[in-house]
Design an enzyme around this catalytic site. Sequence first.
Site, mmCIF file in Angstrom:
data_model
loop_
_atom_site.group_PDB
_atom_site.id
_atom_site.type_symbol
_atom_site.label_atom_id
_atom_site.label_comp_id
_atom_site.label_asym_id
_atom_site.label_seq_id
_atom_site.Cartn_x
_atom_site.Cartn_y
_atom_site.Cartn_z
ATOM 1 N N LYS A 178 0.821 -1.363 0.057
ATOM 2 C CA LYS A 178 0.041 -0.051 -0.007
ATOM 3 C C LYS A 178 1.109 1.208 -0.060
ATOM 4 C CE LYS A 178 -2.880 3.339 1.373
ATOM 5 N NZ LYS A 178 -3.725 4.011 0.752
HETATM 6 N N1 NAP Z 1 -10.123 9.002 3.391
HETATM 7 C C1 NAP Z 1 -9.419 8.225 2.383
HETATM 8 O O1 NAP Z 1 -9.846 8.480 1.141
HETATM 9 C C2 NAP Z 1 -8.440 6.941 2.673
HETATM 10 C C3 NAP Z 1 -8.178 6.163 1.719
HETATM 11 C C4 NAP Z 1 -7.472 5.097 2.057
HETATM 12 C C5 NAP Z 1 -6.927 4.649 3.182
HETATM 13 N N2 NAP Z 1 -7.375 5.683 4.242
HETATM 14 C C6 NAP Z 1 -6.900 5.249 5.631
HETATM 15 O O2 NAP Z 1 -8.072 4.956 6.387
HETATM 16 C C7 NAP Z 1 -7.993 5.192 7.620
HETATM 17 C C8 NAP Z 1 -9.065 5.982 8.235
HETATM 18 O O3 NAP Z 1 -9.449 7.259 7.211
HETATM 19 P P1 NAP Z 1 -10.557 8.043 7.268
HETATM 20 O O4 NAP Z 1 -10.285 9.047 6.149
HETATM 21 O O5 NAP Z 1 -11.747 7.360 7.535
HETATM 22 O O6 NAP Z 1 -10.173 8.808 8.522
HETATM 23 P P2 NAP Z 1 -11.468 9.514 9.607
HETATM 24 O O7 NAP Z 1 -12.519 9.953 8.986
HETATM 25 O O8 NAP Z 1 -10.728 10.646 10.398
HETATM 26 O O9 NAP Z 1 -11.951 8.459 10.507
HETATM 27 C C9 NAP Z 1 -11.081 7.751 11.502
HETATM 28 C C10 NAP Z 1 -12.075 7.342 12.489
HETATM 29 O O10 NAP Z 1 -11.369 6.662 13.663
HETATM 30 C C11 NAP Z 1 -11.933 7.160 14.810
HETATM 31 N N3 NAP Z 1 -10.989 7.067 15.972
HETATM 32 C C12 NAP Z 1 -9.663 7.854 16.024
HETATM 33 N N4 NAP Z 1 -9.163 7.242 17.260
HETATM 34 C C13 NAP Z 1 -9.764 6.262 17.771
HETATM 35 C C14 NAP Z 1 -9.853 5.512 18.874
HETATM 36 N N5 NAP Z 1 -8.609 5.571 19.568
HETATM 37 N N6 NAP Z 1 -10.861 4.780 18.925
HETATM 38 C C15 NAP Z 1 -11.576 4.643 18.312
HETATM 39 N N7 NAP Z 1 -11.761 5.495 17.337
HETATM 40 C C16 NAP Z 1 -11.092 6.288 16.878
HETATM 41 C C17 NAP Z 1 -12.027 8.557 14.611
HETATM 42 O O11 NAP Z 1 -12.941 9.339 15.528
HETATM 43 P P3 NAP Z 1 -13.624 10.858 15.552
HETATM 44 O O12 NAP Z 1 -14.848 10.639 14.798
HETATM 45 O O13 NAP Z 1 -13.693 11.112 16.848
HETATM 46 O O14 NAP Z 1 -12.434 11.478 14.639
HETATM 47 C C18 NAP Z 1 -12.537 8.740 13.356
HETATM 48 O O15 NAP Z 1 -14.113 8.464 13.339
HETATM 49 C C19 NAP Z 1 -6.650 6.196 7.834
HETATM 50 O O16 NAP Z 1 -5.758 5.171 8.304
HETATM 51 C C20 NAP Z 1 -6.477 6.550 6.172
HETATM 52 O O17 NAP Z 1 -5.077 6.967 6.072
HETATM 53 C C21 NAP Z 1 -8.216 6.615 4.156
#
Ligand code: NAP
Length: 293
Positions: free
Chosen positions: A173
Amino acid sequence: MSTASDRPVIGFVGLGHMGGAMAARLLGAGYEVHGTSRTRARAEELIAAGLRWVDGADQLAKTADVLITSIPDDAALQLVADSITPALSGGQVWIDMSTVSPQASREVADRVLAAGAEFLDAPVSGSVPQVRAGTLTIMVGGDETAYHRVEAVLGELGRPTYIGGNGQGLALKLGINISLAVQVLAMAEGLLLAERSGVDRELALRVMTASPIGSPMLQAREPLLLDLPDEAWFDIRLMQKDLVLALETGRTLAVPLPTATSADEILTLARALGYERRDIAGVFEVLQRLSRH
Ligand SMILES: NC(=O)c1ccc[n+]([C@@H]2O[C@H](COP(=O)([O-])OP(=O)(O)OC[C@H]3O[C@@H](n4cnc5c(N)ncnc54)[C@H](OP(=O)(O)O)[C@@H]3O)[C@@H](O)[C@H]2O)c1
């Protein structure tokens, strides 16, 4: 723990952009999904759609057959592991779909295996639209038998491929995301060169993306390079997080990553200019601002 249809009960941690969309898709496919996240308010729509909310990841380790995490980074993974691991009863498969370092992922895998459960890294390429369409590219590292136990669940979200041992899904990745950053930067450089030479930007983009260098990703980003939207598809902050993980891995393995290093510097510059939350196509505007008019 399994449902009447003998499908595994899914326990989801992290119901943000990606995790929320994945949980919605699994609910839509008929799975029983339990879930928790840091902010419950963000999950209300999912709860209305049938997600069973629990308070704390440790609760999920008691009720779910398959745990899925989609959380921001290494620190969050370690926190969640501290909660889940002591509560595992053995036999469960934990699939981490976050983008974290291969090293942190392997450390958590060791703890989970010692508790009698399985741990797979299953990072994804693609974003929310690909989750909704079930077309994510999913790269899986860990025990192959465990992979086959959850292949059908992953198949609801996209096209999973078994890559190798723990951490190898993540290594691949990170390799893909080097190209994501470098391709956008190279396209922005070439486009600016053409525009400053007097070529119309729209024409230049159309010809460039239709040429052999026009990857599907660059073709999809054509409108964003013409007119940068306020809402990012993939923002500069997350892009840099992945590049830094790749650079750290390269350093550990003594693999030079010269183009990733250049792209990382431009992303630092982009953040300094206020583009942190803008799409990675914003590097075109950054170069525009740095060049002579
Ligand atoms: N977005 C993309 O296009 C994409 C594409 C490929 C890969 N990714 C990867 O996928 C992952 C998630 O990305 P995302 O875009 O979905 O991020 P996001 O919207 O910030 O979602 C992350 C979630 O995890 C929650 N969280 C954080 N710490 C936590 C904990 N200790 N316990 C429980 N929940 C917790 C957050 O809570 P809160 O709601 O309070 O912030 C949020 O709901 C990342 O590693 C990212 O690099 C993302």
